[in-house]
Write an enzyme that holds these catalytic residues in place. Structure first.
Site, PDB file in Angstrom:
ATOM      1  N   CYS A   1       5.397   1.024   6.331  1.00  0.00           N
ATOM      2  CA  CYS A   1       3.946   0.820   6.176  1.00  0.00           C
ATOM      3  C   CYS A   1       3.471  -0.473   6.840  1.00  0.00           C
ATOM      4  O   CYS A   1       2.276  -0.636   7.089  1.00  0.00           O
ATOM      5  CB  CYS A   1       3.584   0.781   4.705  1.00  0.00           C
ATOM      6  SG  CYS A   1       4.179   2.200   3.805  1.00  0.00           S
TER       7      CYS A   1
ATOM      8  N   HIS B   1      -3.103  -2.208   2.647  1.00  0.00           N
ATOM      9  CA  HIS B   1      -2.340  -0.957   2.740  1.00  0.00           C
ATOM     10  C   HIS B   1      -2.845   0.002   1.656  1.00  0.00           C
ATOM     11  O   HIS B   1      -3.114  -0.401   0.525  1.00  0.00           O
ATOM     12  CB  HIS B   1      -0.855  -1.244   2.551  1.00  0.00           C
ATOM     13  CG  HIS B   1      -0.009  -0.016   2.608  1.00  0.00           C
ATOM     14  ND1 HIS B   1      -0.201   0.956   3.554  1.00  0.00           N
ATOM     15  CD2 HIS B   1       1.018   0.405   1.826  1.00  0.00           C
ATOM     16  CE1 HIS B   1       0.683   1.917   3.360  1.00  0.00           C
ATOM     17  NE2 HIS B   1       1.418   1.621   2.320  1.00  0.00           N
TER      18      HIS B   1
ATOM     19  N   ASN C   1      -1.229   7.821   0.988  1.00  0.00           N
ATOM     20  CA  ASN C   1      -0.482   6.794   1.715  1.00  0.00           C
ATOM     21  C   ASN C   1       0.033   7.405   3.014  1.00  0.00           C
ATOM     22  O   ASN C   1       0.885   8.291   2.999  1.00  0.00           O
ATOM     23  CB  ASN C   1       0.677   6.319   0.824  1.00  0.00           C
ATOM     24  CG  ASN C   1       1.544   5.259   1.483  1.00  0.00           C
ATOM     25  OD1 ASN C   1       1.393   4.961   2.669  1.00  0.00           O
ATOM     26  ND2 ASN C   1       2.464   4.706   0.717  1.00  0.00           N
TER      27      ASN C   1
END
Ligand code: ACO
Length: 333
Positions: A119, A260, A290
């Protein structure tokens, strides 16, 4: 690892994103596994996510996002000098997904390669390309976060399959002209003692995929969510504070924090610790879940296009992922 602004300033000249058409809702997931819209929404904030079509690869999504970023930057594909794609779901182990994207864009003068930092990859790519531009090695860079996480998701595991989605986001970086914005400060870090908290165990040299371990889902993402959660809050807070301080900013100077997009509770905890009001924190995980390296890149593009910040205002991006890895950037737009 940190740096302060160097002599040649680097700005973000354009952003773009792409999301596949297919929407997978929490209600649909509740048919697949023992879960509910109520559990997913209250624990994560996610309502739905996008799923790429069978023949739609990471490079296809990356190319769409890149075209939009180039268009906004007013840059022709032949003028791109560097392409870096952050992904943990490449089209093929080799060559790099960036090579397919170079070809698809017609960016024949660009050097192209991938990086793998989960990520955190998009902000790793931002720091690397900012330094390569400010050192004079390249005049510009196209950085892309792109993932087809649906291809590494265990659809029988309710603890992970509700979290992830597919998509891509891109940004064009180039030398700043006088009066333009600047990437003010960047930070990135890694803790390799915590690889076991979040990983895909199979598919590499440590555990090549066989029929037997594919049936055991060793090619899919596993995560110790609670442990990851604690590290995520602490590391993202520290990284964001470092770039805010190095850029000489106060919380009130920040028009938009773009974190994020993994879990709304993590985002709320970070906003609270940074003393930035929730209305100045950009959230789109309710729509996309996500998307790993793509998440902050998609959020940057949506925040930019929706007017969440304007030219001359400051933004802070902060990310966290497998590795464990983390990164942050403070940017004057
Ligand atoms: N539906 C219903 N119940 C569920 C589900 C589900 N989808 N998933 C788990 N549960 C159950 C568990 O089995 C457990 O039940 P038990 O108490 O009977 O054992 C209970 O819910 C609580 O589970 P926890 O794992 O403790 O739930 P938690 O509140 O920690 O939320 C989550 C889990 C959402 C994963 C959270 O820990 C999280 O977001 N962690 C961080 C994720 C992250 O930031 N990742 C970073 C990057 S990801 C990347 O790099 C690709």
């Amino acid at each position: 690892m940190s740096e302060v602004t160097s002599a040649i300033e680097v700005c973000i000249a354009g952003t773009g994103s792409y999301l596949p058409e297919r929407i997978l809702t929490n209600a649909e997931l509740a048919i697949l596994v023992d879960t509910s819209d109520e559990w997913i929404t209250s624990r994560t904030g996610i309502k739905e996510r996008r799923i790429a079509a069978e023949g739609e690869f990471t490079s296809h999504m990356a190319t769409h996002a890149a075209r939009r970023a180039l268009e906004q930057a007013g840059m022709a594909a032949e003028d791109v000098e560097l392409i870096i794609i952050a992904t943990i779901t490449p089209d093929t182990p080799t060559p790099a997904t960036a090579c397919y994207v170079q070809q698809a864009l017609g960016a024949k003068n660009a050097v192209a390669f991938d990086i793998s930092a989960a990520c955190s990859g998009f902000l790793y790519a931002m720091k690397i390309s900012k330094r390569l531009i400010s050192d004079g090695a390249f005049k510009n860079a196209l950085i892309i976060g792109a993932e087809k996480l649906s291809s590494v998701t265990n659809w029988d595991d309710r603890t992970t399959c509700v979290l992830f989605g597919d998509g891509a986001g891109a940004a064009v970086l180039r030398r700043s002209e006088p009066g333009e914005g600047s990437i003010l400060a960047t930070e990135m870090g890694t803790d390799g003692s915590l690889t076991h908290l979040l990983n895909i165990p199979g598919g590499g040299t440590a555990c090549p995929i066989t029929e037997a371990n594919a049936n055991d889902h060793l090619h899919t993402l596993t995560m110790m969510g609670k442990e990851v959660f604690k590290h995520a809050v602490n590391r993202m807070k520290e990284a964001a504070e470092k770039v805010i301080s190095r850029a000489g900013l106060q919380p009130e100077d920040i028009a938009c924090v773009i974190p994020h997009q993994a879990n709304l509770r993590i985002i709320d905890a970070i906003a609270d610790r940074l003393a930035v009001p929730n209305e100045r924190v950009f959230v789109n995980l309710d729509k996309y879940g996500n998307t790993s390296a793509a998440a902050v890149a998609i959020a940057l593009d949506e925040a930019h296009r929706s007017g969440a910040f304007k030219r001359g205002e400051n933004i802070v991006m902060v990310v966290f992922g497998a590795g464990l890895t983390w990164a942050a950037a403070a940017v004057r737009w």
